[in-house]
Design a protein around this motif. Sequence first.
Motif, PDB file in Angstrom:
ATOM      1  N   MET A  80      36.369  35.655  30.918  1.00  0.00           N
ATOM      2  CA  MET A  80      36.648  36.631  31.967  1.00  0.00           C
ATOM      3  C   MET A  80      35.893  36.308  33.249  1.00  0.00           C
ATOM      4  O   MET A  80      36.375  36.596  34.351  1.00  0.00           O
ATOM      5  CB  MET A  80      36.297  38.035  31.483  1.00  0.00           C
ATOM      6  CG  MET A  80      37.269  38.604  30.463  1.00  0.00           C
ATOM      7  SD  MET A  80      36.806  40.253  29.919  1.00  0.00           S
ATOM      8  CE  MET A  80      38.139  40.592  28.749  1.00  0.00           C
ATOM      9  N   MET A  81      34.715  35.721  33.112  1.00  0.00           N
ATOM     10  CA  MET A  81      33.984  35.299  34.308  1.00  0.00           C
ATOM     11  C   MET A  81      34.753  34.205  35.052  1.00  0.00           C
ATOM     12  O   MET A  81      34.767  34.175  36.286  1.00  0.00           O
ATOM     13  CB  MET A  81      32.595  34.802  33.915  1.00  0.00           C
ATOM     14  CG  MET A  81      31.667  35.884  33.401  1.00  0.00           C
ATOM     15  SD  MET A  81      31.366  37.173  34.623  1.00  0.00           S
ATOM     16  CE  MET A  81      30.449  36.254  35.839  1.00  0.00           C
ATOM     17  N   ALA A  82      35.399  33.318  34.298  1.00  0.00           N
ATOM     18  CA  ALA A  82      36.244  32.301  34.946  1.00  0.00           C
ATOM     19  C   ALA A  82      37.429  32.957  35.655  1.00  0.00           C
ATOM     20  O   ALA A  82      37.794  32.575  36.785  1.00  0.00           O
ATOM     21  CB  ALA A  82      36.728  31.291  33.908  1.00  0.00           C
ATOM     22  N   ASP A  83      38.042  33.947  34.996  1.00  0.00           N
ATOM     23  CA  ASP A  83      39.130  34.684  35.653  1.00  0.00           C
ATOM     24  C   ASP A  83      38.633  35.407  36.901  1.00  0.00           C
ATOM     25  O   ASP A  83      39.335  35.469  37.919  1.00  0.00           O
ATOM     26  CB  ASP A  83      39.742  35.689  34.680  1.00  0.00           C
ATOM     27  CG  ASP A  83      40.440  35.012  33.509  1.00  0.00           C
ATOM     28  OD1 ASP A  83      40.803  33.839  33.649  1.00  0.00           O
ATOM     29  OD2 ASP A  83      40.604  35.664  32.463  1.00  0.00           O
ATOM     30  N   LEU A  84      37.437  35.956  36.802  1.00  0.00           N
ATOM     31  CA  LEU A  84      36.878  36.671  37.953  1.00  0.00           C
ATOM     32  C   LEU A  84      36.635  35.719  39.130  1.00  0.00           C
ATOM     33  O   LEU A  84      36.810  36.103  40.289  1.00  0.00           O
ATOM     34  CB  LEU A  84      35.580  37.362  37.548  1.00  0.00           C
ATOM     35  CG  LEU A  84      34.906  38.232  38.609  1.00  0.00           C
ATOM     36  CD1 LEU A  84      35.825  39.363  39.021  1.00  0.00           C
ATOM     37  CD2 LEU A  84      33.579  38.764  38.090  1.00  0.00           C
ATOM     38  N   GLY A  85      36.219  34.485  38.844  1.00  0.00           N
ATOM     39  CA  GLY A  85      36.032  33.507  39.917  1.00  0.00           C
ATOM     40  C   GLY A  85      37.327  33.211  40.647  1.00  0.00           C
ATOM     41  O   GLY A  85      37.356  33.149  41.895  1.00  0.00           O
ATOM     42  N   LEU A  86      38.424  33.033  39.898  1.00  0.00           N
ATOM     43  CA  LEU A  86      39.725  32.808  40.550  1.00  0.00           C
ATOM     44  C   LEU A  86      40.166  34.040  41.335  1.00  0.00           C
ATOM     45  O   LEU A  86      40.753  33.929  42.423  1.00  0.00           O
ATOM     46  CB  LEU A  86      40.766  32.446  39.487  1.00  0.00           C
ATOM     47  CG  LEU A  86      40.511  31.151  38.712  1.00  0.00           C
ATOM     48  CD1 LEU A  86      41.560  30.974  37.621  1.00  0.00           C
ATOM     49  CD2 LEU A  86      40.511  29.961  39.643  1.00  0.00           C
ATOM     50  N   PHE A  87      39.890  35.217  40.776  1.00  0.00           N
ATOM     51  CA  PHE A  87      40.269  36.442  41.474  1.00  0.00           C
ATOM     52  C   PHE A  87      39.481  36.606  42.775  1.00  0.00           C
ATOM     53  O   PHE A  87      40.023  37.096  43.769  1.00  0.00           O
ATOM     54  CB  PHE A  87      40.034  37.638  40.548  1.00  0.00           C
ATOM     55  CG  PHE A  87      40.231  38.969  41.206  1.00  0.00           C
ATOM     56  CD1 PHE A  87      41.499  39.474  41.393  1.00  0.00           C
ATOM     57  CD2 PHE A  87      39.147  39.701  41.648  1.00  0.00           C
ATOM     58  CE1 PHE A  87      41.691  40.697  42.017  1.00  0.00           C
ATOM     59  CE2 PHE A  87      39.322  40.925  42.266  1.00  0.00           C
ATOM     60  CZ  PHE A  87      40.604  41.427  42.449  1.00  0.00           C
ATOM     61  N   CYS A  88      38.222  36.211  42.761  1.00  0.00           N
ATOM     62  CA  CYS A  88      37.386  36.360  43.958  1.00  0.00           C
ATOM     63  C   CYS A  88      37.900  35.506  45.112  1.00  0.00           C
ATOM     64  O   CYS A  88      37.702  35.862  46.286  1.00  0.00           O
ATOM     65  CB  CYS A  88      35.937  36.004  43.635  1.00  0.00           C
ATOM     66  SG  CYS A  88      35.082  37.256  42.646  1.00  0.00           S
ATOM     67  N   VAL A  89      38.543  34.394  44.808  1.00  0.00           N
ATOM     68  CA  VAL A  89      39.120  33.567  45.880  1.00  0.00           C
ATOM     69  C   VAL A  89      40.211  34.347  46.614  1.00  0.00           C
ATOM     70  O   VAL A  89      40.260  34.395  47.851  1.00  0.00           O
ATOM     71  CB  VAL A  89      39.677  32.255  45.294  1.00  0.00           C
ATOM     72  CG1 VAL A  89      40.380  31.449  46.378  1.00  0.00           C
ATOM     73  CG2 VAL A  89      38.557  31.433  44.674  1.00  0.00           C
ATOM     74  N   ILE A  90      41.097  34.987  45.829  1.00  0.00           N
ATOM     75  CA  ILE A  90      42.162  35.796  46.447  1.00  0.00           C
ATOM     76  C   ILE A  90      41.562  36.990  47.185  1.00  0.00           C
ATOM     77  O   ILE A  90      41.985  37.344  48.293  1.00  0.00           O
ATOM     78  CB  ILE A  90      43.159  36.251  45.373  1.00  0.00           C
ATOM     79  CG1 ILE A  90      43.739  35.044  44.631  1.00  0.00           C
ATOM     80  CG2 ILE A  90      44.272  37.082  45.983  1.00  0.00           C
ATOM     81  CD1 ILE A  90      44.636  35.397  43.470  1.00  0.00           C
ATOM     82  N   LEU A  91      40.568  37.620  46.556  1.00  0.00           N
ATOM     83  CA  LEU A  91      39.939  38.785  47.183  1.00  0.00           C
ATOM     84  C   LEU A  91      39.239  38.402  48.486  1.00  0.00           C
ATOM     85  O   LEU A  91      39.298  39.147  49.468  1.00  0.00           O
ATOM     86  CB  LEU A  91      38.956  39.415  46.209  1.00  0.00           C
ATOM     87  CG  LEU A  91      38.225  40.663  46.692  1.00  0.00           C
ATOM     88  CD1 LEU A  91      39.217  41.780  46.971  1.00  0.00           C
ATOM     89  CD2 LEU A  91      37.190  41.107  45.679  1.00  0.00           C
ATOM     90  N   LEU A  92      38.572  37.260  48.498  1.00  0.00           N
ATOM     91  CA  LEU A  92      37.872  36.827  49.709  1.00  0.00           C
ATOM     92  C   LEU A  92      38.848  36.615  50.867  1.00  0.00           C
ATOM     93  O   LEU A  92      38.562  37.002  52.013  1.00  0.00           O
ATOM     94  CB  LEU A  92      37.096  35.540  49.424  1.00  0.00           C
ATOM     95  CG  LEU A  92      36.312  34.948  50.597  1.00  0.00           C
ATOM     96  CD1 LEU A  92      35.248  35.928  51.079  1.00  0.00           C
ATOM     97  CD2 LEU A  92      35.693  33.618  50.202  1.00  0.00           C
ATOM     98  N   MET A  93      39.997  36.029  50.584  1.00  0.00           N
ATOM     99  CA  MET A  93      41.006  35.842  51.634  1.00  0.00           C
ATOM    100  C   MET A  93      41.473  37.186  52.177  1.00  0.00           C
ATOM    101  O   MET A  93      41.614  37.366  53.403  1.00  0.00           O
ATOM    102  CB  MET A  93      42.190  35.050  51.077  1.00  0.00           C
ATOM    103  CG  MET A  93      41.863  33.621  50.681  1.00  0.00           C
ATOM    104  SD  MET A  93      43.261  32.792  49.915  1.00  0.00           S
ATOM    105  CE  MET A  93      44.476  32.912  51.216  1.00  0.00           C
ATOM    106  N   THR A  94      41.690  38.158  51.281  1.00  0.00           N
ATOM    107  CA  THR A  94      42.138  39.478  51.731  1.00  0.00           C
ATOM    108  C   THR A  94      41.068  40.183  52.550  1.00  0.00           C
ATOM    109  O   THR A  94      41.352  40.807  53.583  1.00  0.00           O
ATOM    110  CB  THR A  94      42.524  40.332  50.511  1.00  0.00           C
ATOM    111  OG1 THR A  94      43.463  39.625  49.696  1.00  0.00           O
ATOM    112  CG2 THR A  94      43.143  41.633  50.941  1.00  0.00           C
ATOM    113  N   VAL A  95      39.820  40.099  52.080  1.00  0.00           N
ATOM    114  CA  VAL A  95      38.718  40.759  52.787  1.00  0.00           C
ATOM    115  C   VAL A  95      38.530  40.159  54.182  1.00  0.00           C
ATOM    116  O   VAL A  95      38.361  40.884  55.176  1.00  0.00           O
ATOM    117  CB  VAL A  95      37.430  40.665  51.954  1.00  0.00           C
ATOM    118  CG1 VAL A  95      36.217  41.078  52.772  1.00  0.00           C
ATOM    119  CG2 VAL A  95      37.537  41.544  50.713  1.00  0.00           C
TER     120      VAL A  95
END
Length: 320
Positions: A80-95
């Motif tokens: 899940m930490m690996a999934d969270l890392g990929l999710f943070c990339v998308i979140l960072l672009m949105t932020v």
Amino acid sequence: MKYGKQRITDWTKNFWNHLDLLAVVLLFFAAILRFTIPERDFDVARWLYSLSFIVYVLRFTQVFYVIEQLGPKIIMIKKMMADLGLFCVILLMTVLMFGVVSQTIIEPESKLNYDLITSVVYRPYFHMYGELFLEDYQGYRSLLLALYMILTNVLLLNLLIAMFSYTFEKVQERSEILWKYNYYAIVCEHVDRPYIPLVGTFIQICRPSPGFRITLGADHNSKITKFVKGRVEKHLADERRKTYQDMAYKVTNTAQRFEMMMEQLGDLKDDAIRKIPPFLRDTFGLDDLRELRPGTSYPKLQKTIKHEKAHSFLFGYSGQ
């Protein structure tokens, strides 16, 4: 020399050894700074001590691998930490997208400095946790905030939940296999683990193996391959035999059902013969009636039936 290089390679491939090395290095530098830097700068040493403690706690979670109920959960957290890392990339672009747009609209004349960079990230980041800063979003600006909240709190958050759910289900399906595999890995790791840290690690790398095989040669791999192939062939043969036995059982069961059906048809035929009027019994006999077949013409029977109908019409004979 070749043996030592192989041991070093095996040691560096283990993720938990990386945590060991990181924790020891942090503790080492923290201890040095503890006695060298002035007291006013002691916060750096405290930070290193704290990070070292965190790494040691994370390293200790490997112990839970030997517990069948907790081991798969640790694996789930890692994935899940690996999934969270990929999710943070998308979140960072949105932020960043919303932060730049909102900063441009709210403070169009702000100058480029450190506070500007932090405010670009600060405001949209805390929007996700419910800190909306509504005083900055009046009029048409509220539409921008609404769009951002839909993207982050609805769309991206549900995406993260779906990713976590998929990872959980995928690991849960193989939880027993993963637990056994990691249990074996811990046994392999601790079978010759040194009692003394640091110095013992170098001794472990340089000394010969204690006899517990962690890596196999070509001969052992060939033997294991033959053994597995033989077991697979035996398993397939057993499955084919079970299939043939099932087919034989089905054929036997069908034949038994057919015999039972024929017996029931015979009983129905006897019941039908017993219900035939007496004049037909006397005219043809019971044995002749048993030979009746559908679709066959019987002139004698037809003549008798017509005679009986005429007799019933003239004299009121009901055939009872």
